[in-house]
Structure formats: structure tokens, C-alpha cells
Design an enzyme around this catalytic site. Structure first.
Site, PDB file in Angstrom:
ATOM      1  N   GLY A 175      -9.243 119.314 149.748  1.00 33.98           N
ATOM      2  CA  GLY A 175     -10.636 118.875 149.706  1.00 33.98           C
ATOM      3  C   GLY A 175     -10.947 117.742 150.659  1.00 33.98           C
ATOM      4  O   GLY A 175     -12.010 117.124 150.580  1.00 33.98           O
TER       5      GLY A 175
ATOM      6  N   HIS B 155      -1.616 122.940 139.322  1.00 38.95           N
ATOM      7  CA  HIS B 155      -2.481 122.444 140.395  1.00 38.95           C
ATOM      8  C   HIS B 155      -2.524 120.908 140.360  1.00 38.95           C
ATOM      9  O   HIS B 155      -2.508 120.303 139.292  1.00 38.95           O
ATOM     10  CB  HIS B 155      -3.896 123.018 140.249  1.00 38.95           C
ATOM     11  CG  HIS B 155      -4.712 122.794 141.479  1.00 38.95           C
ATOM     12  ND1 HIS B 155      -5.341 121.602 141.728  1.00 38.95           N
ATOM     13  CD2 HIS B 155      -4.953 123.592 142.549  1.00 38.95           C
ATOM     14  CE1 HIS B 155      -5.950 121.670 142.909  1.00 38.95           C
ATOM     15  NE2 HIS B 155      -5.726 122.869 143.427  1.00 38.95           N
TER      16      HIS B 155
ATOM     17  N   GLU C 270       0.821 122.848 148.095  1.00 43.01           N
ATOM     18  CA  GLU C 270      -0.475 122.233 148.364  1.00 43.01           C
ATOM     19  C   GLU C 270      -0.279 120.721 148.501  1.00 43.01           C
ATOM     20  O   GLU C 270      -0.272 120.001 147.488  1.00 43.01           O
ATOM     21  CB  GLU C 270      -1.454 122.509 147.219  1.00 43.01           C
ATOM     22  CG  GLU C 270      -1.768 123.976 147.016  1.00 43.01           C
ATOM     23  CD  GLU C 270      -3.132 124.174 146.341  1.00 43.01           C
ATOM     24  OE1 GLU C 270      -3.933 124.910 146.900  1.00 43.01           O
ATOM     25  OE2 GLU C 270      -3.382 123.573 145.283  1.00 43.01           O
TER      26      GLU C 270
HETATM   27  P1  13P Z   1      -9.503 123.015 149.494  1.00 50.48           P
HETATM   28  O1  13P Z   1      -9.327 124.333 150.208  1.00 50.48           O
HETATM   29  O2  13P Z   1     -10.924 122.739 149.090  1.00 50.48           O
HETATM   30  O3  13P Z   1      -8.853 121.890 150.238  1.00 50.48           O
HETATM   31  O4  13P Z   1      -8.708 123.151 148.095  1.00 50.48           O
HETATM   32  C1  13P Z   1      -7.409 123.638 148.106  1.00 50.48           C
HETATM   33  C2  13P Z   1      -6.980 123.851 146.703  1.00 50.48           C
HETATM   34  O5  13P Z   1      -6.866 122.929 145.928  1.00 50.48           O
HETATM   35  C3  13P Z   1      -6.742 125.239 146.271  1.00 50.48           C
HETATM   36  O6  13P Z   1      -6.128 125.282 145.024  1.00 50.48           O
END
Ligand code: 13P
Length: 251
Positions: A172, A94, A166
Site C-alpha cells: 500500500g 496477512h 509480502e
Molecule cells: P497493495 O497491492 O495495495 O500494496 O497490497 C498488497 C497486499 O497486501 C495484498 O495482500
């Protein structure tokens, strides 16, 4: 095989009581058949979450693990320990682990191998930062992340691997990649996998999108042909919004 999957990464949220309440609320929701649903509570709540979800369609993932099998690594958690409490999936790579805990491709390659060795499924996360995208380097960055952490693996390892694109700039921030940007990158990931392995593997690997997925944008993102599901942060912390995202899946 590609399969519809929506996973909630709870990050460092939810204490024991909150974790139990969120799972209880999710068990009361009508979660769409045909979509695999997963939650990833923090380490201390994993065992309870496994017990609580035992007779439901929800499965439980960990958010991290150590690359070593056991030993003098104070404060760390091994893959075998996760297995011993009934966890069968671990999220690795991550962007928050990369940014705040110095995890790089070499370390992640070790972690992935350690997870596979004990029979854990891996959700492997990767994605570019905004500077890379502005410089037009996002495909190269993703290619290097895949190569550095995964491309030593045999083809058979991918039976236990789910990919999660991602883009860091979308995590976020409320700024989602457009469905077209997600589709473009997911298609690129498949072509990169095909070049390293083969078309069959590239077409069959499950690739999730993560980054500000919300009830109001999930259907469009999940509707893209190369997007197989989502890794959800903030919106996974409420049963109603997570359910709405799961149920937005066009299956
Ligand atoms: P958000 O959905 O809060 O943007 O986070 C995504 C995330 O990091 C999932 O691992």
C-alpha cells in the site's frame, strides 16, 4: 506443482453492490489462459461471489478464518463455514492481521492446521518490516515466520499451501520491491524450504509476491524465475488494472 496465480485481496473494500459489479466487470475481461485468477472479497460477500463466478475461471478466497472448528466465539467464522458456501481457499497471516489483530506464528500455525483439516487451500503470507530490512535481518525474519507457522507440517500438507512473500514496507505504499529483491527473497525461501524438507518440494511450491504490484511493474516481477504470481491489493479493486496485471504474466 508450481502454477501461475494472481489473487486480488480486496481487504475491507467493496460492499455487496460494488463486489457484484467488480466481479461482473472481471467476467467481461479477457483473462489470460494459463493464469489462475482469484478474488478475495470480504466475508459477507463470499457466498454471492462464489455463485457469481461459478461458470467463470475466477475462484474465490476468504481473507481470514478462526482457528477453532466451532463454538462460542462471537463474531468469528470457521473454515467449515467457508467451505459450506463454496469457498476453497483462505488467506492467512496477512501483515495487516499480524499488525492490527495480534496474529503471531503460534496462532497462525493453529489457523493453518484448521484450514487444512477442512480441505481449504491456504495462501500463507509473511514478510519483513522496513526496520528488519534496513538491519539486514529480512532473511532471518522470513525464516522464523516460515518455521513458526509451517514447519511442523508434513510434506504432504504443501499440496494445499501457496506461499505469499509480502514485504510490509511495500504494501500500500507504492514502493515495490525491485524484481531483484523479490527474486532474491523467493530463491531464499526455496532454499529454506529445501533445508527443512527437500529440493523437490522447494522447487514445486507456488510462491506469490505481494506489495504495490501494478500494471506497469507486474511483467518484470512475474518474469523472475522464482516468482509464480502475485497477491494484489489496491490494483485488484478495478477490473482494468487487475486484468492488466493478470495479462502481464509471461505464459
Ligand atoms: P497493495 O497491492 O495495495 O500494496 O497490497 C498488497 C497486499 O497486501 C495484498 O495482500
Amino acid at each position: 506443482m508450481r502454477r501461475p496465480l494472481v489473487a486480488g485481496n480486496w481487504k475491507m473494500n467493496c460492499d455487496k453492490q460494488e463486489s457484484a459489479a467488480l466481479i461482473a466487470a472481471l467476467k467481461n475481461e479477457q483473462l489470460k489462459d494459463g493464469v489462475e485468477v482469484m478474488v478475495a472479497p470480504t466475508f459477507v460477500n463470499l457466498a454471492a461471489a462464489v455463485d457469481q463466478t461459478a461458470s467463470s475461471k475466477i475462484s474465490v478466497a476468504a481473507q481470514n478464518m478462526n482457528q477453532h472448528a466451532s463454538g462460542a466465539y462471537t463474531g468469528e467464522i470457521s473454515g467449515a463455514m467457508l467451505k459450506s458456501v463454496g469457498v476453497d481457499t483462505v488467506i492467512l497471516g496477512h501483515s495487516e492481521r499480524r499488525a492490527y489483530f495480534g496474529e503471531d506464528e503460534a496462532l497462525l500455525a493453529e489457523k493453518v492446521k484448521a484450514a487444512l483439516a477442512v480441505g481449504l487451500q491456504v495462501i500463507f503470507c509473511f514478510g519483513e518490516v522496513i526496520e528488519d530490512r534496513r538491519a539486514g535481518k529480512h532473511f532471518d525474519v522470513v525464516a522464523a515466520q516460515l518455521k513458526g507457522a509451517l514447519y511442523d507440517l508434513e510434506e504432504s500438507a504443501y499440496e494445499q499451501i501457496v506461499l505469499a512473500y509480502e514485504p510490509v514496507w511495500a504494501i500500500g505504499t507504492g514502493e515495490t520491491a525491485t524484481p531483484e529483491q523479490a527474486q532474491e527473497m523467493h530463491a531464499y525461501i526455496r532454499s529454506n524450504m529445501a533445508a527443512r524438507y527437500n529440493d523437490n518440494l522447494a522447487q514445486n511450491v507456488t510462491i506469490l509476491y505481494g506489495g504495490s504490484v501494478k500494471p506497469n511493474n507486474a511483467a518484470e516481477i512475474f518474469g523472475q524465475p522464482d516468482v509464480d504470481g502475485g497477491l494484489i491489493g489496491g490494483a485488484s479493486l478495478k477490473a482494468d488494472s487487475f486484468t492488466a496485471i493478470v495479462n502481464a504474466f509471461p505464459v
